[in-house]
Design a protein around this motif. Structure first.
Motif, mmCIF file in Angstrom:
data_model
loop_
_atom_site.group_PDB
_atom_site.id
_atom_site.type_symbol
_atom_site.label_atom_id
_atom_site.label_comp_id
_atom_site.label_asym_id
_atom_site.label_seq_id
_atom_site.Cartn_x
_atom_site.Cartn_y
_atom_site.Cartn_z
ATOM 1 N N ILE A 121 0.929 -1.228 -0.001
ATOM 2 C CA ILE A 121 0.085 0.089 0.246
ATOM 3 C C ILE A 121 0.850 1.422 -0.030
ATOM 4 C CG2 ILE A 121 -1.860 -1.138 1.255
ATOM 5 C CD1 ILE A 121 -1.109 0.572 3.682
ATOM 6 N N VAL A 122 0.161 2.328 -0.162
ATOM 7 C CA VAL A 122 1.162 3.422 0.024
ATOM 8 C C VAL A 122 1.556 3.726 1.272
ATOM 9 C CG1 VAL A 122 0.868 6.143 -0.421
ATOM 10 C CG2 VAL A 122 -0.315 4.579 -1.892
ATOM 11 N N PRO A 123 2.710 4.109 1.526
ATOM 12 C CA PRO A 123 3.294 4.253 2.953
ATOM 13 C C PRO A 123 2.294 5.439 3.696
ATOM 14 C CG PRO A 123 4.997 4.640 1.335
ATOM 15 C CD PRO A 123 3.742 4.295 0.566
ATOM 16 N N THR A 124 1.749 4.974 4.982
ATOM 17 C CA THR A 124 0.733 5.602 5.583
ATOM 18 C C THR A 124 1.190 5.796 7.054
ATOM 19 O OG1 THR A 124 -0.836 4.679 4.312
ATOM 20 C CG2 THR A 124 -1.744 5.833 6.143
ATOM 21 N N GLU A 171 -2.928 -9.595 -11.638
ATOM 22 C CA GLU A 171 -2.642 -10.526 -10.640
ATOM 23 C C GLU A 171 -2.666 -9.825 -9.085
ATOM 24 O OE1 GLU A 171 0.669 -12.501 -12.266
ATOM 25 O OE2 GLU A 171 -0.566 -13.712 -13.564
ATOM 26 N N ASP A 172 -1.953 -8.648 -9.343
ATOM 27 C CA ASP A 172 -1.775 -8.012 -8.010
ATOM 28 C C ASP A 172 -3.095 -7.410 -7.218
ATOM 29 O OD1 ASP A 172 1.049 -8.342 -8.252
ATOM 30 O OD2 ASP A 172 1.452 -6.236 -8.892
ATOM 31 N N ALA A 173 -4.052 -7.023 -8.416
ATOM 32 C CA ALA A 173 -5.158 -6.669 -7.585
ATOM 33 C C ALA A 173 -6.313 -7.789 -7.058
ATOM 34 C CB ALA A 173 -6.123 -5.879 -9.105
ATOM 35 N N GLU A 174 -5.656 -8.920 -7.893
ATOM 36 C CA GLU A 174 -6.444 -10.319 -7.404
ATOM 37 C C GLU A 174 -5.998 -10.620 -6.164
ATOM 38 O OE1 GLU A 174 -7.335 -12.627 -11.664
ATOM 39 O OE2 GLU A 174 -5.447 -12.908 -10.480
ATOM 40 N N ASP A 217 -8.044 0.291 -6.784
ATOM 41 C CA ASP A 217 -7.347 1.592 -7.171
ATOM 42 C C ASP A 217 -5.852 1.584 -6.915
ATOM 43 O OD1 ASP A 217 -9.844 2.507 -8.119
ATOM 44 O OD2 ASP A 217 -10.157 4.035 -6.533
ATOM 45 N N GLY A 218 -4.986 2.112 -7.706
ATOM 46 C CA GLY A 218 -3.514 2.066 -7.429
ATOM 47 C C GLY A 218 -2.992 2.592 -8.489
ATOM 48 N N ASP A 244 7.064 0.168 -10.957
ATOM 49 C CA ASP A 244 8.303 -0.881 -11.657
ATOM 50 C C ASP A 244 7.171 -1.919 -11.801
ATOM 51 O OD1 ASP A 244 10.377 0.463 -10.881
ATOM 52 O OD2 ASP A 244 10.430 -0.023 -8.968
ATOM 53 N N GLY A 245 6.071 -1.716 -12.609
ATOM 54 C CA GLY A 245 5.177 -2.665 -13.140
ATOM 55 C C GLY A 245 4.249 -3.518 -12.319
ATOM 56 N N ARG A 246 4.222 -2.915 -10.967
ATOM 57 C CA ARG A 246 3.451 -3.814 -9.963
ATOM 58 C C ARG A 246 2.830 -2.807 -9.176
ATOM 59 N NH1 ARG A 246 4.777 -9.158 -10.880
ATOM 60 N NH2 ARG A 246 2.820 -9.170 -9.740
ATOM 61 N N LEU A 247 1.395 -3.055 -8.839
ATOM 62 C CA LEU A 247 0.508 -2.350 -8.305
ATOM 63 C C LEU A 247 0.725 -1.876 -6.710
ATOM 64 C CD1 LEU A 247 -2.607 -1.160 -9.118
ATOM 65 C CD2 LEU A 247 -3.383 -3.179 -7.512
ATOM 66 N N VAL A 248 0.761 -0.922 -6.720
ATOM 67 C CA VAL A 248 0.810 -0.324 -5.109
ATOM 68 C C VAL A 248 -0.650 0.307 -4.645
ATOM 69 C CG1 VAL A 248 1.873 1.495 -3.617
ATOM 70 C CG2 VAL A 248 3.153 0.500 -5.395
ATOM 71 N N LEU A 249 -1.237 -0.229 -3.853
ATOM 72 C CA LEU A 249 -2.632 -0.052 -3.676
ATOM 73 C C LEU A 249 -2.984 1.309 -3.022
ATOM 74 C CD1 LEU A 249 -5.778 -1.206 -3.545
ATOM 75 C CD2 LEU A 249 -5.237 -1.944 -0.977
ATOM 76 N N MET A 250 -3.612 2.403 -3.496
ATOM 77 C CA MET A 250 -4.270 3.322 -2.869
ATOM 78 C C MET A 250 -5.434 3.323 -2.295
ATOM 79 S SD MET A 250 -2.982 6.250 -5.698
ATOM 80 C CE MET A 250 -3.179 7.346 -4.866
ATOM 81 N N GLU A 251 -6.450 2.723 -2.815
ATOM 82 C CA GLU A 251 -7.919 2.312 -2.376
ATOM 83 C C GLU A 251 -8.471 0.908 -2.705
ATOM 84 O OE1 GLU A 251 -9.270 4.325 -0.221
ATOM 85 O OE2 GLU A 251 -8.590 6.142 -0.284
#
Length: 292
Positions: free
Chosen positions: A106-109, A227-230, A249-250, A254-261
């Motif tokens: 996830i986004v650093p929080t 796949e990352d969203a899954e 949402d993200g 580097d080609g991979r999903l970082v989740l925002m919501e």
């Protein structure tokens, strides 16, 4: 013919254009779907076989009332999607912390608890964040969110204190990918990937919602992003129920999903952005309504 309610809010008593596409798709499957304002005293929810939460876009302003409405439908054993426990879990952004604990990037929080004191400039210095976004932990459509910089943090301190008087707060670094490449939204219906859009903010802004000048276009998501969203959906606590619809949402880093919501309550599902999307969501609901 089955009769279900598509829950909306007072400003959109007849749903928005996107959700009306679902009405037509459900009709083809023998399901009559009608709009119903979630907090209207004139609605008899027992008249429906099920309720699907759609454009309830004021829920975050009326969260106690919204949660009480969910509990009422639950007590009456009325089928509700997404499931009640899932709606409750997703109503506070602490769900992101749950997902992070299960290995989701996830986004650093920084999590700021209501009623406590925090110096925003000190926080940004500690994290080495030159630019950050501050948002309430109960929010939708960027409600109450604002951006700041390390240089401007001291001047923004009163805004943070006002938010902390009202509720819990998140502080996150601004993700430059939002302005550069855009923010991804990946839609899932009945657990299966449906389609994706790429959202961009207006020039000089950081918010991708169209009420702030943002835009969205249909895009083909990579296999890696899907796949990352899954994996995000797989990390949802199993006791919360299975979502009928979900929007992940993200940003791609580097080609991979970082989740925002992870949007499980009332997300815009961009049904008009993919001709097959209304039918896929309708088929998922049709299957969910079928007798066990």
């Amino acid at each position: 013919m089955s009769r279900i309610a598509l829950a909306t809010y007072k400003q959109l008593p007849n749903l928005n254009d996107d959700d009306r596409l679902l009405v037509a798709a459900l009709s083809k499957l023998g399901i009559s779907a009608v709009p119903a304002v979630w907090d209207s005293a004139d609605v008899c929810w027992d008249d429906y076989q099920a309720v699907v939460v759609r454009s309830c876009w004021d829920y975050h302003r009326l969260l106690p009332e919204f949660l009480a409405w969910i509990a009422r439908l639950e007590r009456d054993s009325l089928a509700l999607w997404n499931p009640p426990a899932l709606l409750r879990w997703n109503s506070h952004k602490s769900y992101l912390r749950d997902l992070a604990a299960r290995g989701v990037p996830i986004v650093p929080t920084r999590w700021l608890e209501r009623g406590h004191s925090f110096e925003l400039s000190e926080l940004l210095q500690q994290e080495a964040w030159p630019e950050a976004v501050v948002k309430p932990a109960v929010s939708a459509s960027a409600f109450g969110a604002w951006s700041t910089t390390l240089a401007g943090a001291a001047a923004s301190q009163p805004r943070l204190e006002a938010l902390l008087e009202a509720g819990d707060v998140l502080v996150q670094p601004f993700m430059p990918e939002v302005r550069d490449a855009g923010e991804w939204s990946l839609m899932f219906f009945a657990g299966r990937f449906s389609h994706a859009v790429l959202k961009r903010p207006a020039a000089g802004d950081y918010r991708v919602q169209w009420e702030f000048g943002g835009s969205a276009e249909t895009r083909t998501a990579t296999r890696e992003l899907i796949e990352d969203a899954e994996r995000v959906l797989a990390a949802v606590p199993r006791g919360e129920g299975e979502p009928l619809y979900a929007r992940v949402d993200g940003v791609a880093r580097d080609g991979r999903l970082v989740l925002m919501e992870l949007e499980l309550i009332e997300p815009h599902l961009f049904l008009a952005w993919d001709t097959g999307a209304p039918g896929r969501l309708a088929a998922g609901l049709h299957h969910a309504l079928a007798p066990a």
